[in-house]
Each structure stands twice: as structure tokens, then as C-alpha cells.
Design a protein around this motif. Structure first.
Motif, mmCIF file in Angstrom:
data_model
loop_
_atom_site.group_PDB
_atom_site.id
_atom_site.type_symbol
_atom_site.label_atom_id
_atom_site.label_comp_id
_atom_site.label_asym_id
_atom_site.label_seq_id
_atom_site.Cartn_x
_atom_site.Cartn_y
_atom_site.Cartn_z
ATOM 1 N N UNK A 263 30.429 -3.512 40.330
ATOM 2 C CA UNK A 263 29.381 -2.974 39.469
ATOM 3 C C UNK A 263 29.670 -1.640 38.643
ATOM 4 N N UNK A 264 30.793 -1.058 38.936
ATOM 5 C CA UNK A 264 31.212 -0.155 38.065
ATOM 6 C C UNK A 264 32.195 -0.522 37.018
ATOM 7 N N UNK A 265 32.568 -1.953 36.828
ATOM 8 C CA UNK A 265 33.392 -2.513 35.684
ATOM 9 C C UNK A 265 32.724 -3.549 35.211
ATOM 10 N N UNK A 266 32.772 -3.259 33.589
ATOM 11 C CA UNK A 266 32.317 -4.552 32.697
ATOM 12 C C UNK A 266 32.860 -5.920 33.295
ATOM 13 N N UNK A 267 31.995 -6.859 33.132
ATOM 14 C CA UNK A 267 32.500 -8.207 33.489
ATOM 15 C C UNK A 267 33.625 -8.638 32.713
ATOM 16 N N UNK A 268 33.706 -8.084 31.603
ATOM 17 C CA UNK A 268 34.926 -8.934 30.678
ATOM 18 C C UNK A 268 36.237 -8.281 31.312
ATOM 19 N N UNK A 269 36.118 -7.168 32.005
ATOM 20 C CA UNK A 269 37.472 -6.776 32.606
ATOM 21 C C UNK A 269 37.807 -7.321 33.965
ATOM 22 N N UNK A 270 36.814 -8.101 34.418
ATOM 23 C CA UNK A 270 36.807 -8.495 35.702
ATOM 24 C C UNK A 270 37.254 -10.056 35.819
ATOM 25 N N UNK A 271 37.192 -10.817 34.696
ATOM 26 C CA UNK A 271 37.511 -12.139 34.314
ATOM 27 C C UNK A 271 38.818 -12.646 33.618
ATOM 28 N N UNK A 272 39.513 -13.330 34.005
ATOM 29 C CA UNK A 272 40.457 -13.925 33.030
ATOM 30 C C UNK A 272 39.862 -14.840 32.362
ATOM 31 N N UNK A 273 39.069 -15.918 32.833
ATOM 32 C CA UNK A 273 38.782 -17.151 32.024
ATOM 33 C C UNK A 273 37.197 -16.906 31.797
ATOM 34 N N UNK A 274 36.651 -16.351 30.825
ATOM 35 C CA UNK A 274 35.374 -16.039 30.385
ATOM 36 C C UNK A 274 34.305 -17.338 30.359
ATOM 37 N N UNK A 275 35.021 -18.431 29.928
ATOM 38 C CA UNK A 275 34.088 -19.706 30.023
ATOM 39 C C UNK A 275 34.383 -20.585 31.192
ATOM 40 N N UNK A 276 34.814 -20.374 32.357
ATOM 41 C CA UNK A 276 35.159 -21.062 33.429
ATOM 42 C C UNK A 276 34.721 -20.306 34.761
ATOM 43 N N UNK A 277 34.802 -21.182 35.796
ATOM 44 C CA UNK A 277 34.560 -20.883 37.235
ATOM 45 C C UNK A 277 36.199 -20.582 37.763
ATOM 46 N N UNK A 278 36.481 -19.164 37.977
ATOM 47 C CA UNK A 278 37.968 -19.167 38.514
ATOM 48 C C UNK A 278 37.756 -18.508 39.829
ATOM 49 N N UNK A 279 36.818 -18.561 40.245
ATOM 50 C CA UNK A 279 36.664 -18.122 41.877
ATOM 51 C C UNK A 279 37.716 -19.066 42.807
ATOM 52 N N UNK A 280 38.637 -18.231 43.608
ATOM 53 C CA UNK A 280 39.451 -19.021 44.388
ATOM 54 C C UNK A 280 39.752 -17.910 45.683
ATOM 55 N N UNK A 281 40.557 -18.523 46.654
ATOM 56 C CA UNK A 281 40.838 -17.786 47.610
ATOM 57 C C UNK A 281 42.431 -17.672 47.537
ATOM 58 N N UNK A 282 42.923 -16.374 47.154
ATOM 59 C CA UNK A 282 44.240 -16.363 46.901
ATOM 60 C C UNK A 282 44.785 -15.240 47.750
ATOM 61 N N UNK A 283 44.155 -14.425 48.797
ATOM 62 C CA UNK A 283 44.451 -13.483 49.305
ATOM 63 C C UNK A 283 44.481 -13.872 50.741
ATOM 64 N N UNK A 284 45.477 -13.977 51.545
ATOM 65 C CA UNK A 284 45.665 -14.481 52.726
ATOM 66 C C UNK A 284 46.433 -13.491 54.009
#
Length: 342
Positions: A263-284
Motif C-alpha cells: 500500500x505504500x507503493x504506487x501500483x505502477x511500480x509494483x507491476x512489470x505487466x500492466x495489462x496482464x496477470x503476472x502472479x506467480x510463485x517464484x520464491x522457493x
């Protein structure tokens, strides 16, 4: 006869109780987004959360040693001020923190040109050696972005690839597989030496266990079922993906770790794909099977919120969450795993 039965019952209870005895330890994988500098109050939040969770081992991603200040020394000193004794050693890009004294440390895959890194430490739990590895893998040629219509190195919009071969050709141009190949070679020596082996990291790559038939039309996978290279290499080498071992149902427990809502960061700085669903499990967190080592549980560490199509969304999955105390210092979610060593 009744007395004998009572004694036998008592022995049975004692044996069951003894069977459960052992030492529990926890491992936390956490990408701390440039040492927490991207979020106001981020570094203090890192210290606060480690004080709360008190993990036995932490595998960090995005250690930078800003302004010539060694992060390993800074975090150890900050925790000591809170009455907690931890150990670490100098590293860059990825890092390690241990509540147990470190007897050895090595660089497995050195950072060069921001293409990732892997470090290793050795410690001892109840007389048994444990080798803990931390990995922050190459962020370029991130082909899971290509699948979503964005170039995985420039993040410019591109046509969506139509075949798995196209995707894997891009993916394997990264240095992620090179790093994991070096890890497997080093880990084999630890395994042969009788050590427990744990690997935690931000892989910048999804899992073949998540991109399956059941998810091919979800999360902008665009119909593709992909055997992602790095997790598959680890699987083939005998390593166990803790989160997917604990929660095999990818639909009820997707375990997304990126991108986390903050919530402290604007959305545009949190996404690399503004028009797509990039949710993934990449930390293991992975481990190699070891006599007497049992996986007890796993959880996503971080907010329930994610970013999807440039929107802040709350996950309605069955994933167990350990939610933040207050400020969340990063754009990733972490993974916390608990083991029992008997």
C-alpha cells in the motif's frame, strides 16, 4: 494381566512421545527489495519481522551493501540490539543469516553483471551438519513474461509465443540454469559428506508443478503447459519443493509470491505487466531428503494482496499466510518453512 496391559499402554505412549522428540528449525526465504530501501521504513520492518519470526536460517535476495555498509554486519548488529544473536558473512546480491554459528561459507555462483548469485554456509544442528544455500537468480530472459505478452528482458509488449519451445528458448538464454547447475554440483558434495542440504531463493522463474493442465487457462498462462527449466532440474536431481510438497493442489494453494501488493507503493511500480496477470510463485525453499528430517509446515509470508492487471487484489485462496506486523518492506512475498530433525 490388567497391570501388564496398563504398563504396555504406558510404554506405547512414551514411545510415541519419544518418536516426536527432536529439534525443530525454520527457514525463511525473503526478497527484501534492495535491502528495504524502496519502501519508507523498509529496513526497520525487516528487523521487526525477523525479531517476530525468529527464523533459524534466512535466505535473502537483493542484498546490495549500499554506501559501503556491509548488510551482513548491519543486520546482525540491529538484531543484537533486540537481544537476538545471529551470524552472517559478506555477500552481494543474495545473503544468509543463521542463528547457529557458521563454520564455513563459500561462493557457489558469483554475481557478475547482475545475472544472479548463489552462496553457501555450513552450520550444525544437534551434532549434524547442515549446508544452507541462498540463490537470487538471473532476472533477465524471464520467459514467463513473454507468455503474458511482454519481453522478459525489456518488458516491452510483444506477440504472445505460440509454442513451449519458443518460451524455453528464451528462458534458457538466461544464466539461471547455469547457476543451478553449479548449485547441484556443490550440493552433491555436501550430500556425500552426510550434510542436510537446504536451498532458498528468488528464482525469477515459475515451477513446472504450477504450470500444468489445470492452470493453462488461468493467470494469463495463455493455454501453455510449461516444464520450467530450473525447478525441473532440481526435481530431477532429487530436491523437494517444500511449498508444493506441503500443498500439492495448485488451484487451492497457488502460493503466489510475486507481485505482492504494497500500500505504500504506487501500483505502477509494483507491476512489470500492466495489462496482464503476472502472479506467480517464484520464491522457493527446497531440501534434499535426509534421514530423520521431516517437513512440518510451510506458509506464505507477506500480505494477502497481490497485483493483477494493475489492480490491487486480495487472494481468496486457501494458502496459509503470515501477514506483516505493519510496514511491508518489499514487492515480493516470502516463504517460511518449519522442519523437524530427529
Amino acid at each position: 494381566m490388567r497391570k501388564i496391559l496398563i504398563v504396555l499402554a504406558g510404554l506405547s505412549v512414551m514411545l510415541c512421545s519419544c518418536a516426536q522428540k527432536g529439534t525443530e528449525f525454520t527457514v525463511l526465504q525473503w526478497n527484501i527489495w534492495q535491502e528495504g530501501t524502496m519502501v519508507p521504513g523498509g529496513y526497520d520492518a525487516i528487523v521487526d519481522e525477523i525479531e517476530r519470526l525468529r527464523p533459524d536460517f534466512v535466505t535473502f535476495s537483493e542484498v546490495r551493501n549500499y554506501h559501503g555498509i556491509r548488510f551482513c554486519d548491519r543486520i546482525v548488529a540491529s538484531l543484537r540490539e533486540r537481544g537476538l544473536e545471529y551470524y552472517s558473512f559478506y555477500s552481494y546480491d543474495s545473503g544468509l543469516l543463521s542463528r547457529y554459528p557458521i563454520t564455513d561459507s563459500t561462493t557457489v555462483f558469483p554475481e557478475n553483471g547482475d545475472h544472479g548469485s548463489i552462496y553457501r554456509m555450513v552450520s550444525e544442528i544437534d551434532g549434524r551438519e547442515i549446508a544452507v544455500y541462498t540463490a537470487h537468480l538471473d532476472y533477465l530472459n524471464d520467459a514467463y513474461y513473454n507468455v503474458r505478452g511482454y519481453d522478459g528482458s525489456t518488458w516491452e509488449k510483444i506477440p504472445i509465443p505460440q509454442t513451449v519451445l519458443e518460451v524455453l528458448q528464451v528462458n534458457d538464454a538466461s544464466q539461471r540454469d547455469d547457476a543451478i547447475r553449479d548449485f547441484i554440483a556443490a550440493a552433491r558434495k555436501d550430500i556425500e559428506a552426510g550434510r542436510i542440504v537446504i536451498l532458498g531463493g528468488d528464482f525469477n522463474e515459475p515451477s513446472h508443478l504450477d504450470w500444468i493442465r489445470e492452470t493453462k487457462d488461468l493467470y494469463d498462462h495463455n493455454g501453455l503447459i510449461i516444464p520450467w527449466t530450473v525447478p525441473l532440474m532440481l526435481d530431477n536431481a532429487g530436491f523437494v519443493d517444500t511449498y508444493r510438497e506441503q500443498f500439492p493442489d495448485v488451484l487451492s494453494h497457488p502460493g503466489f509470491t510475486f507481485p505482492a501488493d504494497n500500500p505504500l507503493i504506487p501500483v505502477e511500480r509494483l507491476t512489470w505487466t500492466p495489462d496482464a496477470d503476472e502472479r506467480d510463485r517464484i520464491d522457493y525453499i527446497f531440501y534434499y531428503p535426509y534421514p530423520g528430517l521431516e517437513l512440518l509446515d510451510a506458509a506464505v509470508f507477506g500480505p494477502r494482496g497481490s497485483i493483477c492487471n494493475s489492480q490491487r487484489v486480495t487472494e481468496a485462496t486457501e494458502d496459509p499466510f503470515i501477514e506483516p506486523l505493519g510496514v511491508w518492506p518489499t514487492d515480493h512475498k516470502g516463504v517460511l518453512v518449519r522442519f523437524l530433525l530427529q
